[in-house]
Write a protein that holds these residues in place. Structure first.
Motif, PDB file in Angstrom:
ATOM      1  N   PHE A   5      99.749  33.411  61.927  1.00 39.61           N
ATOM      2  CA  PHE A   5      99.894  32.325  62.887  1.00 39.61           C
ATOM      3  C   PHE A   5      99.006  32.572  64.107  1.00 39.61           C
ATOM      4  CE2 PHE A   5     102.204  30.870  66.726  1.00 39.61           C
ATOM      5  CZ  PHE A   5     102.273  29.504  66.483  1.00 39.61           C
ATOM      6  N   PHE A   6      99.077  33.781  64.648  1.00 42.10           N
ATOM      7  CA  PHE A   6      98.301  34.113  65.848  1.00 42.10           C
ATOM      8  C   PHE A   6      96.820  34.302  65.515  1.00 42.10           C
ATOM      9  CE2 PHE A   6     102.637  35.615  66.709  1.00 42.10           C
ATOM     10  CZ  PHE A   6     102.902  34.887  67.854  1.00 42.10           C
ATOM     11  N   TYR A   7      96.522  34.964  64.400  1.00 44.99           N
ATOM     12  CA  TYR A   7      95.125  35.177  64.012  1.00 44.99           C
ATOM     13  C   TYR A   7      94.437  33.849  63.678  1.00 44.99           C
ATOM     14  CZ  TYR A   7      96.106  40.222  63.737  1.00 44.99           C
ATOM     15  OH  TYR A   7      96.454  41.520  64.008  1.00 44.99           O
ATOM     16  N   ASP A   8      95.165  32.919  63.037  1.00 44.01           N
ATOM     17  CA  ASP A   8      94.580  31.606  62.756  1.00 44.01           C
ATOM     18  C   ASP A   8      94.271  30.870  64.050  1.00 44.01           C
ATOM     19  OD1 ASP A   8      94.726  32.031  60.021  1.00 44.01           O
ATOM     20  OD2 ASP A   8      96.538  30.799  59.739  1.00 44.01           O
ATOM     21  N   MET A   9      95.190  30.945  65.007  1.00 43.18           N
ATOM     22  CA  MET A   9      94.934  30.319  66.305  1.00 43.18           C
ATOM     23  C   MET A   9      93.711  30.953  66.970  1.00 43.18           C
ATOM     24  SD  MET A   9      98.480  29.686  68.344  1.00 43.18           S
ATOM     25  CE  MET A   9      99.229  28.080  68.299  1.00 43.18           C
ATOM     26  N   ASN A  20      91.167  32.428  65.511  1.00 44.63           N
ATOM     27  CA  ASN A  20      89.951  31.980  64.817  1.00 44.63           C
ATOM     28  C   ASN A  20      89.581  30.560  65.220  1.00 44.63           C
ATOM     29  OD1 ASN A  20      89.489  34.373  63.453  1.00 44.63           O
ATOM     30  ND2 ASN A  20      90.726  33.769  61.689  1.00 44.63           N
ATOM     31  N   MET A  21      90.564  29.666  65.270  1.00 49.05           N
ATOM     32  CA  MET A  21      90.289  28.280  65.693  1.00 49.05           C
ATOM     33  C   MET A  21      89.737  28.256  67.117  1.00 49.05           C
ATOM     34  SD  MET A  21      93.289  25.842  64.156  1.00 49.05           S
ATOM     35  CE  MET A  21      94.682  26.838  64.662  1.00 49.05           C
ATOM     36  N   TYR A  22      90.315  29.069  67.969  1.00 49.61           N
ATOM     37  CA  TYR A  22      89.883  29.128  69.371  1.00 49.61           C
ATOM     38  C   TYR A  22      88.444  29.629  69.466  1.00 49.61           C
ATOM     39  CZ  TYR A  22      90.239  30.204  74.401  1.00 49.61           C
ATOM     40  OH  TYR A  22      90.044  30.269  75.755  1.00 49.61           O
ATOM     41  N   ALA A  23      88.133  30.681  68.736  1.00 44.34           N
ATOM     42  CA  ALA A  23      86.767  31.211  68.751  1.00 44.34           C
ATOM     43  C   ALA A  23      85.793  30.189  68.157  1.00 44.34           C
ATOM     44  CB  ALA A  23      86.699  32.525  67.981  1.00 44.34           C
ATOM     45  N   HIS A  24      86.183  29.543  67.068  1.00 45.55           N
ATOM     46  CA  HIS A  24      85.298  28.565  66.421  1.00 45.55           C
ATOM     47  C   HIS A  24      85.108  27.315  67.266  1.00 45.55           C
ATOM     48  CE1 HIS A  24      86.325  30.523  62.296  1.00 45.55           C
ATOM     49  NE2 HIS A  24      85.451  31.229  62.996  1.00 45.55           N
ATOM     50  N   SER A  25      86.011  27.058  68.189  1.00 46.51           N
ATOM     51  CA  SER A  25      85.861  25.919  69.105  1.00 46.51           C
ATOM     52  C   SER A  25      85.004  26.306  70.311  1.00 46.51           C
ATOM     53  CB  SER A  25      87.225  25.433  69.593  1.00 46.51           C
ATOM     54  OG  SER A  25      87.757  26.320  70.577  1.00 46.51           O
ATOM     55  N   GLU A  26      84.459  27.523  70.271  1.00 44.78           N
ATOM     56  CA  GLU A  26      83.692  28.079  71.395  1.00 44.78           C
ATOM     57  C   GLU A  26      84.559  28.168  72.649  1.00 44.78           C
ATOM     58  OE1 GLU A  26      80.119  25.651  71.504  1.00 44.78           O
ATOM     59  OE2 GLU A  26      79.205  26.908  69.937  1.00 44.78           O
ATOM     60  N   TYR A  27      85.818  28.600  72.423  1.00 39.25           N
ATOM     61  CA  TYR A  27      86.777  28.869  73.486  1.00 39.25           C
ATOM     62  C   TYR A  27      87.048  27.632  74.343  1.00 39.25           C
ATOM     63  CZ  TYR A  27      85.778  33.431  71.686  1.00 39.25           C
ATOM     64  OH  TYR A  27      85.610  34.482  70.835  1.00 39.25           O
ATOM     65  N   SER A  28      87.328  26.534  73.645  1.00 43.06           N
ATOM     66  CA  SER A  28      87.607  25.252  74.276  1.00 43.06           C
ATOM     67  C   SER A  28      88.865  25.331  75.141  1.00 43.06           C
ATOM     68  CB  SER A  28      87.802  24.186  73.189  1.00 43.06           C
ATOM     69  OG  SER A  28      88.482  23.065  73.686  1.00 43.06           O
ATOM     70  N   ALA A  29      88.742  24.884  76.382  1.00 42.08           N
ATOM     71  CA  ALA A  29      89.891  24.853  77.293  1.00 42.08           C
ATOM     72  C   ALA A  29      90.954  23.882  76.786  1.00 42.08           C
ATOM     73  CB  ALA A  29      89.439  24.472  78.699  1.00 42.08           C
ATOM     74  N   ASP A  30      90.515  22.784  76.172  1.00 35.68           N
ATOM     75  CA  ASP A  30      91.483  21.824  75.620  1.00 35.68           C
ATOM     76  C   ASP A  30      92.298  22.453  74.503  1.00 35.68           C
ATOM     77  OD1 ASP A  30      90.723  19.795  77.352  1.00 35.68           O
ATOM     78  OD2 ASP A  30      89.269  18.940  75.933  1.00 35.68           O
ATOM     79  N   LEU A  31      91.629  23.180  73.594  1.00 40.89           N
ATOM     80  CA  LEU A  31      92.349  23.827  72.500  1.00 40.89           C
ATOM     81  C   LEU A  31      93.276  24.915  73.048  1.00 40.89           C
ATOM     82  CD1 LEU A  31      92.972  24.085  69.522  1.00 40.89           C
ATOM     83  CD2 LEU A  31      91.016  25.657  69.313  1.00 40.89           C
TER      84      LEU A  31
END
Length: 178
Positions: free
Chosen positions: A118-122, A124-135
């Motif tokens: 759960f945390f690792y998927d989040m 990965n999504m955060y890193a792949h979003s280029e650390y989007s503040a919205d995400l």
């Protein structure tokens, strides 16, 4: 008044283990107990003179897990995540550091309500979003909902230690200005 039973002591250990508190938070707490009680618990005396966090964790856990043994509820593992979240809220750690630490903790203990994936998927999504503040904001809302009770408990446990921290810092700030 804080009851110095094993249930509280285990929660204190979790705050130490998560990095939420350290010596400057617990020194004056210990000092106050030593002054107030005729026979303060030995672990409090030992903790009062210990500044290295790993030693403090050992002292507190040795008492918490000493005989007679008490059962601790599994939700205490979730409290660790709540403590990490407070560190994130205070901007002590970044969102990616929170997700990594939470994932590592969940992986090591596997009793956290949301597993490491759960945390690792989040993360990965955060890193792949280029650390989007919205995400980050949306993910933080999910964590706040999933761990609302543990975050609330962590806040309640942390509040008196934040006061002790401020007293400690102010007492030494005043000494250095004199």
């Amino acid at each position: 008044m804080i009851e110095l039973d094993k249930q509280f002591t285990r929660r204190l250990a979790i705050m130490l283990e998560s990095g939420l508190i350290w010596y400057e938070h617990y020194f004056m707490f210990c000092d106050e107990i030593i002054e107030r009680l005729d026979k303060p618990p030995y672990w409090i005396i030992d903790l009062a003179v210990t500044s290295y966090n790993k030693d403090a964790e050992r002292i507190v856990n040795n008492y918490a897990f000493s005989e007679p043994f008490e059962a601790f509820e599994d939700s205490l593992f979730d409290l660790h995540i709540g403590c990490l979240f407070l560190r994130y809220e205070r901007r002590e750690i970044s969102w990616s550091a929170f997700l990594k630490a939470s994932g590592d903790f969940a992986d090591g203990y596997q009793t956290v309500k949301n597993g490491c994936g759960f945390f690792y998927d989040m993360l990965n999504m955060y890193a792949h979003s280029e650390y989007s503040a919205d995400l980050e904001f949306r993910q933080a809302e999910i964590i706040q909902e999933d761990f609302k009770d543990e975050i609330s408990e962590a806040r309640g446990l942390y509040a008196p230690f934040a006061d002790y921290f401020r007293k400690y810092v102010l007492s030494f700030k005043g000494q250095s200005e004199a």
